[in-house]
Design a protein around this motif. Sequence first.
Motif, PDB file in Angstrom:
ATOM      1  N   PRO A  28       0.817  -1.216   0.000  1.00  0.00           N
ATOM      2  CA  PRO A  28       0.000   0.000   0.000  1.00  0.00           C
ATOM      3  C   PRO A  28       0.848   1.261   0.000  1.00  0.00           C
ATOM      4  CG  PRO A  28      -0.830  -1.571   1.606  1.00  0.00           C
ATOM      5  CD  PRO A  28       0.475  -2.117   1.106  1.00  0.00           C
ATOM      6  N   ALA A  29       1.925   1.255   0.751  1.00  0.00           N
ATOM      7  CA  ALA A  29       2.791   2.433   0.802  1.00  0.00           C
ATOM      8  C   ALA A  29       3.379   2.726  -0.573  1.00  0.00           C
ATOM      9  CB  ALA A  29       3.895   2.218   1.830  1.00  0.00           C
ATOM     10  N   ALA A  30       3.791   1.665  -1.278  1.00  0.00           N
ATOM     11  CA  ALA A  30       4.395   1.851  -2.595  1.00  0.00           C
ATOM     12  C   ALA A  30       3.367   2.380  -3.596  1.00  0.00           C
ATOM     13  CB  ALA A  30       4.980   0.530  -3.088  1.00  0.00           C
ATOM     14  N   LEU A  31       2.152   1.866  -3.527  1.00  0.00           N
ATOM     15  CA  LEU A  31       1.119   2.322  -4.459  1.00  0.00           C
ATOM     16  C   LEU A  31       0.736   3.769  -4.174  1.00  0.00           C
ATOM     17  CD1 LEU A  31      -1.103  -0.882  -4.596  1.00  0.00           C
ATOM     18  CD2 LEU A  31       0.582  -0.091  -6.270  1.00  0.00           C
ATOM     19  N   ASP A  32       0.610   4.086  -2.889  1.00  0.00           N
ATOM     20  CA  ASP A  32       0.329   5.472  -2.514  1.00  0.00           C
ATOM     21  C   ASP A  32       1.422   6.402  -3.015  1.00  0.00           C
ATOM     22  OD1 ASP A  32      -2.048   6.224  -1.268  1.00  0.00           O
ATOM     23  OD2 ASP A  32      -1.537   5.109   0.538  1.00  0.00           O
ATOM     24  N   ALA A  33       2.667   5.953  -2.844  1.00  0.00           N
ATOM     25  CA  ALA A  33       3.794   6.800  -3.229  1.00  0.00           C
ATOM     26  C   ALA A  33       3.771   7.078  -4.727  1.00  0.00           C
ATOM     27  CB  ALA A  33       5.105   6.135  -2.832  1.00  0.00           C
ATOM     28  N   GLN A  34       3.503   6.047  -5.526  1.00  0.00           N
ATOM     29  CA  GLN A  34       3.477   6.244  -6.981  1.00  0.00           C
ATOM     30  C   GLN A  34       2.388   7.240  -7.370  1.00  0.00           C
ATOM     31  OE1 GLN A  34       0.827   4.629  -9.210  1.00  0.00           O
ATOM     32  NE2 GLN A  34       1.638   5.992 -10.786  1.00  0.00           N
ATOM     33  N   VAL A 121      -1.733   1.264 -13.165  1.00  0.00           N
ATOM     34  CA  VAL A 121      -1.793  -0.143 -13.575  1.00  0.00           C
ATOM     35  C   VAL A 121      -0.387  -0.679 -13.836  1.00  0.00           C
ATOM     36  CG1 VAL A 121      -2.623  -1.770 -15.308  1.00  0.00           C
ATOM     37  CG2 VAL A 121      -4.091   0.107 -14.556  1.00  0.00           C
ATOM     38  N   ALA A 122       0.441   0.145 -14.459  1.00  0.00           N
ATOM     39  CA  ALA A 122       1.812  -0.281 -14.738  1.00  0.00           C
ATOM     40  C   ALA A 122       2.542  -0.605 -13.439  1.00  0.00           C
ATOM     41  CB  ALA A 122       2.544   0.804 -15.518  1.00  0.00           C
ATOM     42  N   GLU A 123       2.297   0.212 -12.411  1.00  0.00           N
ATOM     43  CA  GLU A 123       2.961  -0.022 -11.129  1.00  0.00           C
ATOM     44  C   GLU A 123       2.453  -1.311 -10.481  1.00  0.00           C
ATOM     45  OE1 GLU A 123       5.478   1.427 -10.146  1.00  0.00           O
ATOM     46  OE2 GLU A 123       5.611   1.598  -7.964  1.00  0.00           O
ATOM     47  N   VAL A 124       1.160  -1.528 -10.537  1.00  0.00           N
ATOM     48  CA  VAL A 124       0.596  -2.774 -10.002  1.00  0.00           C
ATOM     49  C   VAL A 124       1.199  -3.972 -10.741  1.00  0.00           C
ATOM     50  CG1 VAL A 124      -1.495  -4.180  -9.857  1.00  0.00           C
ATOM     51  CG2 VAL A 124      -1.576  -1.756  -9.247  1.00  0.00           C
TER      52      VAL A 124
ATOM     53  N   THR B 150      10.636  -7.135  -4.725  1.00  0.00           N
ATOM     54  CA  THR B 150      10.533  -6.194  -5.841  1.00  0.00           C
ATOM     55  C   THR B 150      10.385  -4.761  -5.332  1.00  0.00           C
ATOM     56  OG1 THR B 150       9.455  -7.913  -7.138  1.00  0.00           O
ATOM     57  CG2 THR B 150       9.272  -5.651  -7.951  1.00  0.00           C
ATOM     58  N   ILE B 151       9.632  -4.596  -4.253  1.00  0.00           N
ATOM     59  CA  ILE B 151       9.411  -3.250  -3.722  1.00  0.00           C
ATOM     60  C   ILE B 151      10.680  -2.699  -3.094  1.00  0.00           C
ATOM     61  CG2 ILE B 151       8.119  -1.884  -2.050  1.00  0.00           C
ATOM     62  CD1 ILE B 151       5.796  -3.804  -2.435  1.00  0.00           C
ATOM     63  N   SER B 152      11.298  -3.491  -2.220  1.00  0.00           N
ATOM     64  CA  SER B 152      12.550  -3.014  -1.621  1.00  0.00           C
ATOM     65  C   SER B 152      13.544  -4.167  -1.561  1.00  0.00           C
ATOM     66  CB  SER B 152      12.318  -2.403  -0.246  1.00  0.00           C
ATOM     67  OG  SER B 152      11.381  -3.144   0.491  1.00  0.00           O
ATOM     68  N   PRO B 153      14.370  -4.259  -2.593  1.00  0.00           N
ATOM     69  CA  PRO B 153      15.302  -5.364  -2.779  1.00  0.00           C
ATOM     70  C   PRO B 153      16.283  -5.503  -1.625  1.00  0.00           C
ATOM     71  CG  PRO B 153      15.251  -3.925  -4.706  1.00  0.00           C
ATOM     72  CD  PRO B 153      14.514  -3.234  -3.620  1.00  0.00           C
ATOM     73  N   ASP B 154      16.585  -4.391  -0.997  1.00  0.00           N
ATOM     74  CA  ASP B 154      17.592  -4.348   0.041  1.00  0.00           C
ATOM     75  C   ASP B 154      17.052  -4.781   1.396  1.00  0.00           C
ATOM     76  OD1 ASP B 154      16.005  -2.212  -0.702  1.00  0.00           O
ATOM     77  OD2 ASP B 154      17.063  -0.848   0.638  1.00  0.00           O
ATOM     78  N   ALA B 155      15.900  -4.226   1.769  1.00  0.00           N
ATOM     79  CA  ALA B 155      15.407  -4.252   3.146  1.00  0.00           C
ATOM     80  C   ALA B 155      15.422  -5.628   3.797  1.00  0.00           C
ATOM     81  CB  ALA B 155      13.981  -3.701   3.196  1.00  0.00           C
ATOM     82  N   ALA B 156      15.702  -5.619   5.093  1.00  0.00           N
ATOM     83  CA  ALA B 156      15.601  -6.828   5.903  1.00  0.00           C
ATOM     84  C   ALA B 156      14.122  -7.129   6.139  1.00  0.00           C
ATOM     85  CB  ALA B 156      16.314  -6.627   7.224  1.00  0.00           C
ATOM     86  N   TRP B 157      13.865  -8.257   6.738  1.00  0.00           N
ATOM     87  CA  TRP B 157      12.473  -8.600   7.019  1.00  0.00           C
ATOM     88  C   TRP B 157      11.922  -7.764   8.154  1.00  0.00           C
ATOM     89  CZ3 TRP B 157       9.966 -10.662   3.448  1.00  0.00           C
ATOM     90  CH2 TRP B 157      10.582 -11.559   2.566  1.00  0.00           C
ATOM     91  N   PRO B 158      10.702  -7.338   8.000  1.00  0.00           N
ATOM     92  CA  PRO B 158      10.050  -6.667   9.103  1.00  0.00           C
ATOM     93  C   PRO B 158       9.673  -7.735  10.108  1.00  0.00           C
ATOM     94  CG  PRO B 158       8.479  -7.006   7.340  1.00  0.00           C
ATOM     95  CD  PRO B 158       9.791  -7.533   6.861  1.00  0.00           C
TER      96      PRO B 158
END
Lengths: 161, 161
Positions: A28-34, A121-124, B150-158
């Motif tokens: 959700p954070a990534a979609l909001d950000a885009q 849509v591209a981001e999804v 894909t969203i954050s390739p780097d990040a550790a696990w939450p």
Amino acid sequence: MSDVEPRWLDAEEQATWMALTGVLVRLPAALDAQLQRDAGISHFEYQVLAGLSMTPGRTLRMSELADFAVASLSRLSHTVKRLEKQGWVRRRSDPADGRCTLAILTDTGWDKVVATAPGHVAEVRRLVFEPLTKAQQRQLREAGRRIHHTISPDAAWPGDV
Amino acid sequence: MSDVEPRWLDAEEQATWMALTGVLVRLPAALDAQLQRDAGISHFEYQVLAGLSMTPGRTLRMSELADFAVASLSRLSHTVKRLEKQGWVRRRSDPADGRCTLAILTDTGWDKVVATAPGHVAEVRRLVFEPLTKAQQRQLREAGRRIHHTISPDAAWPGDV
DNA sequence: GCGAATGACTTGACGGTTCAAGTAAAGAGG
DNA sequence: CCTCTTTACTTGAACCGTCAAGTCATTCGC
């Protein structure tokens, strides 16, 4: 609260849970950000506009729109007021039932959706579909449905995109 | 924004997307509701307390805790201030590095976690694990990991629970 | 058909989150 | 060492969502 020793999650379950919460927090954070970056609106505002854009007449009652966007009527009311101020939506009372309010997508609002949808849509597609095989998509869908069904056995599907 | 005709989602993809958004919207809401009802705290506050409870010394630097809970430092700072007011956490500056602040779980805070965790785990188990077979759990984990990666390739696990 | 109950919102106050700006300690450069 | 930058937060204002109350239609029971 009870003093029965609870069944904690084993290592595999913890790994599953962390993978799921990772998605729950970050997708959700990534979609909001885009959307914020490319269109200056939140994902929720996009859902409202998109919901209206998909109906014949580009019109829905507030309560129908709230169901569609899975929101409280109050949240929707505040949000539509903001969208109205932007000129993307207007409201009028339903001639068929004076208690209901119709939310109507304006031409400007339509243009906003048309300009915004492809990027969203591209981001999804990039974040959700491209990393998964067809089989994984099917599996994810089935798992999602079961979880969703457990939370609210009755509810219809929420809509998006 | 570009005028290339975008690739829209086909019927199967839409179904997958709706199943996923259904979970994205309702699972966090359900978990928040359970914690609010049974313990009077939000899921995020629970994560903060749980995060501290799992470290030796029940102590973490604010920035470590923020990473763990996947939150901004600002959000964490406000939240810890509230938790401090409840007497569950206290703060002191790190003797090893005066820029850092240590968040420390108090005994009362520990009791709160002990009282709250079983109910929360039970809810996670009920909503996520019970509806799925072992195979589905594995599939969900793998799909979640790929999306997350894909969203954050780097990040550790939450972390959670 | 008239009063009460219900339905469909709207509004305002409150609480939490974010964002931008500030503070204070540690390290880096000359 | 003394400034300049960086790091690690904290703070206050603005904004958004929720909750409790209100408003105004409609419909139900008599």
